[in-house]
Write an enzyme that holds these catalytic residues in place. Structure first.
Site, PDB file in Angstrom:
ATOM      1  N   GLN A 116     -28.351 -20.441  22.913  1.00 19.16           N
ATOM      2  CA  GLN A 116     -29.785 -20.188  22.770  1.00 19.16           C
ATOM      3  C   GLN A 116     -30.008 -19.087  21.759  1.00 19.16           C
ATOM      4  OE1 GLN A 116     -32.743 -17.921  25.523  1.00 19.16           O
ATOM      5  NE2 GLN A 116     -32.917 -20.058  26.170  1.00 19.16           N
ATOM      6  N   ASP A 127     -31.778 -20.868  31.656  1.00 21.37           N
ATOM      7  CA  ASP A 127     -32.689 -20.022  30.884  1.00 21.37           C
ATOM      8  C   ASP A 127     -32.982 -18.697  31.584  1.00 21.37           C
ATOM      9  OD1 ASP A 127     -34.312 -19.631  28.574  1.00 21.37           O
ATOM     10  OD2 ASP A 127     -36.109 -20.130  29.709  1.00 21.37           O
ATOM     11  N   SER A 134     -37.843 -17.234  24.243  1.00 21.37           N
ATOM     12  CA  SER A 134     -36.855 -18.249  23.874  1.00 21.37           C
ATOM     13  C   SER A 134     -37.374 -19.027  22.670  1.00 21.37           C
ATOM     14  CB  SER A 134     -36.620 -19.207  25.049  1.00 21.37           C
ATOM     15  OG  SER A 134     -36.222 -18.500  26.199  1.00 21.37           O
TER      16      SER A 134
END
Length: 301
Positions: A294, A220, A244
């Site tokens: 993502q 991430d 996110s």
């Protein structure tokens, strides 16, 4: 969460000027959840945290919670997660595990992270007993060796005014293969990719689940650089706000997170205030070890 906040969170507590192994040990402690009841675990955030919990932290901790309800011979092969609300780093996070299924080959778990009585994050993870089967994989891009590349601290020293915060010791050693997006601002291109070498900055215990959770944590950290690089903008240096939204990882082959792996990412699409990023993880010997996708909220004013 912006990538600047992610980098700050990824530094953990460096108030004493600690080095890589000590900061990495703090990350290991962060992932060592407290069991407070059957299927219920509790985690905390670093003492030095941004306003919101780092997304990689809550994903890694949720995977630890799921893994501790699964026999060790079953290995995690995928996870799918949604970031629902911003996490509060000032209070613990409670992880509630739902044992969805225990089959002959596969085990499925669902984890909900809770703060202030509300869900902030939800994760589904699948575990499998290893078995033989078809084998093929993409080849690793031809890139320079990590030891030949500048350190993260050397890269950010080129950014006046904000470099000091970014120099904090971090548990993940990151080496950019291409020029980082803060140096390519204003040079958007449809060919933009983001490639970084990564590894845990020290030695990790020999525990498979921990290595998977550390890679989940690291996944991430730079992923949303790719959609921003295509437009020549970057967090904090331009009017960019983001977070996110969801995150998916597939683990293909065994690996160690304390050995170098290449994180090769790109962005196939951005629309509706959202940017999509895809990534591939390769071990130093070229083995494809994991794939990630993502979508993030990206608002450029």
């Amino acid at each position: 969460m912006t990538d600047l906040a992610k980098e700050a969170a990824a530094g953990l507590d460096s108030s004493a000027g600690l080095g890589g192994q000590v900061v990495l040990d703090q990350l290991v402690d962060l992932l060592d959840l407290e069991k407070i009841e059957e299927n219920i675990f509790r985690g905390v955030s670093p003492a030095l945290s941004p306003v919101r919990v780092f997304g990689g932290q809550v994903a890694g901790q949720a995977l630890v919670a799921a893994g501790r309800t699964v026999p060790s011979e079953r290995k995690v092969h995928s996870l799918h997660a949604y970031f629902i609300r911003p996490g509060d780093p000032r209070i613990p996070i409670v992880y509630e595990v739902d044992r969805i299924r225990d089959g002959r080959s596969f085990t499925t778990r669902r984890v909900v992270a809770v703060q202030h009585g509300k869900a902030i994050f939800a994760l589904s993870a699948s575990f499998q007993t290893p078995e033989p089967g078809l084998e093929h994989a993409d080849e690793m891009p031809d890139v320079p060796a990590p030891e030949t590349l500048p350190t993260f601290a050397e890269r950010v020293s080129e950014v006046p005014g904000i470099a000091e915060m970014w120099r904090r010791p971090r548990p993940i050693d990151v080496r950019y293969v291409n020029d980082p997006p803060w140096l390519t601002r204003g040079k958007g291109t449809t060919e933009a990719r983001n490639q970084v070498w990564m590894r845990a900055d020290g030695r990790l215990p020999d525990e498979d689940l921990l290595h998977v959770c550390v890679l989940t944590y690291a996944s991430d950290m730079t992923l949303l650089d790719s959609p921003l690089a295509r437009h020549g903008v970057y967090w904090e240096l331009d009017e960019v706000r983001g977070a996110s939204l969801d995150h998916a990882l597939w683990f293909h082959r065994p690996f160690r997170a304390d050995e170098w792996f290449l994180y090769d990412t790109a962005s196939p699409s951005a629309s509706g205030g959202r940017g999509l990023a895809t990534g591939r993880f390769f071990a130093a010997d070229g083995t494809l070890i994991a794939t990630v996708v993502q979508e993030g909220l990206l608002r450029v004013r």
